[in-house]
Design an enzyme around this catalytic site. Structure first.
Site, mmCIF file in Angstrom:
data_model
loop_
_atom_site.group_PDB
_atom_site.id
_atom_site.type_symbol
_atom_site.label_atom_id
_atom_site.label_comp_id
_atom_site.label_asym_id
_atom_site.label_seq_id
_atom_site.Cartn_x
_atom_site.Cartn_y
_atom_site.Cartn_z
ATOM 1 N N HIS A 165 0.856 -1.187 0.000
ATOM 2 C CA HIS A 165 0.000 0.000 0.000
ATOM 3 C C HIS A 165 0.887 1.229 0.000
ATOM 4 O O HIS A 165 1.862 1.300 0.747
ATOM 5 C CB HIS A 165 -0.912 0.024 1.226
ATOM 6 C CG HIS A 165 -1.645 1.324 1.393
ATOM 7 N ND1 HIS A 165 -2.746 1.662 0.625
ATOM 8 C CD2 HIS A 165 -1.426 2.379 2.231
ATOM 9 C CE1 HIS A 165 -3.177 2.857 0.987
ATOM 10 N NE2 HIS A 165 -2.400 3.325 1.957
ATOM 11 N N SER A 167 0.492 5.599 -0.037
ATOM 12 C CA SER A 167 -0.396 6.764 -0.017
ATOM 13 C C SER A 167 0.363 7.962 0.525
ATOM 14 O O SER A 167 1.449 7.834 1.105
ATOM 15 C CB SER A 167 -1.638 6.489 0.836
ATOM 16 O OG SER A 167 -1.276 6.343 2.195
#
Length: 295
Positions: A165, A167
């Protein structure tokens, strides 16, 4: 947020100092087995922090084309007014990993938790209060299998996959994020290492902050590392694997050991996606600073 980042930096520095890597003149280089605990003699148990990706500080990083008006194919994630960004800013990266499970699946695999944080800081831009232009957070769960197979003159030492992930933790219109299933294979011979990492993007059921990101940042990463005496070369190439619009990036890092693994670090980047907010923005950057560890 600034306080948290400074604490992380101090923490990483203290770990380095506690391992005495600044106290010797000899350059400390590690084999792939030592870095990833592949062979039985290199196994070190679980829940012990070690380094993962490069850890460096570049007090000076220059861009030929600062991204003053970040855009996305999603209109909600596009800036309407340009930001007054400087061409020169600071950049640093912290990265750690720890083994969660050792020798699972009949004694032939490990599970690691990795975390990397990249920061781009407009520290010299007083008119806009010296903000962090971009912070990228990248946790991942890594499943790794030791191997010892010779292919084309190189030793295939490990392979596996990771749930990744990435971000920037921002609100609209700055928000950028994506999830990937990343496969990896790593080769080694003498002072040379090569990592190949193709990935598949995991589509989200929610809105997309950065549509078509894989067409810019890419679908494959190849990393090459070469160490000789006090010199190190790290090259990272990413490619979209699209013959119509062949986008991607190239990052070249040259390091010279000043004292053990305290190294002068020159970094040159060109292409798309130096950070998430720049995923579809092309630029060339040059950074100069120091690196703290062997990778």
């Amino acid at each position: 947020m600034k306080t948290k980042i400074l604490i992380l930096f101090i923490f990483a520095f203290q770990i380095s100092h506690s391992q005495s890597i600044f106290g010797e003149d000899k350059v400390i280089t590690k084999s792939m087995s030592e870095r990833w605990e592949l062979d039985d003699e290199d196994k070190n148990g679980t829940f012990k922090l070690t380094y993962y990706n490069p850890v460096y500080v570049l007090p000076t990083r220059w861009s030929n084309n600062p991204n003053e008006l970040p855009q996305s194919e999603n209109p909600e994630n596009s800036f309407e007014d340009p930001e007054n960004y400087n061409q020169i800013e600071a950049k640093f990266q912290l990265s750690l990993k720890t083994k969660l499970i050792q020798s699972f699946l009949f004694g032939h695999g490990d599970i690691w938790l990795g975390y990397t944080q990249l920061a781009n800081w407009q520290v010299y831009n007083d008119p806009i209060s010296r903000p962090f232009r971009e912070l990228n957070y990248e946790p991942e769960l890594i499943v790794n299998f030791p191997l010892n197979i010779t292919l084309f003159g190189l030793d295939l030492r490990m392979a596996g996959f990771a749930f990744n992930h990435q971000s920037n933790g921002r609100d609209l219109p700055r928000s950028r994020s994506w999830n990937r299933l990343v496969f990896h294979a790593a080769f080694e011979r003498d002072n040379f290492q090569m990592y190949l990492r193709p990935w598949i993007r995991i589509e989200s059921s929610d809105k997309d902050d950065n549509p078509s990101i894989e067409n810019y940042i890419g679908r494959l990463e190849a990393t090459f590392i070469y160490n000789i005496n006090k010199h190190s070369l790290l090259v990272i190439g990413k490619n979209a694997m699209d013959f119509d619009e062949n986008r991607g990036s190239l990052e070249v890092n040259y390091l010279y050991s000043v004292k053990s693994n305290l190294r002068l670090h020159l970094q040159v980047f060109t292409g798309y996606g130096e950070t998430l907010i720049d995923y579809n923005h092309k630029q060339t950057t040059i950074g100069l600073g120091v690196s703290f560890i062997d990778w």
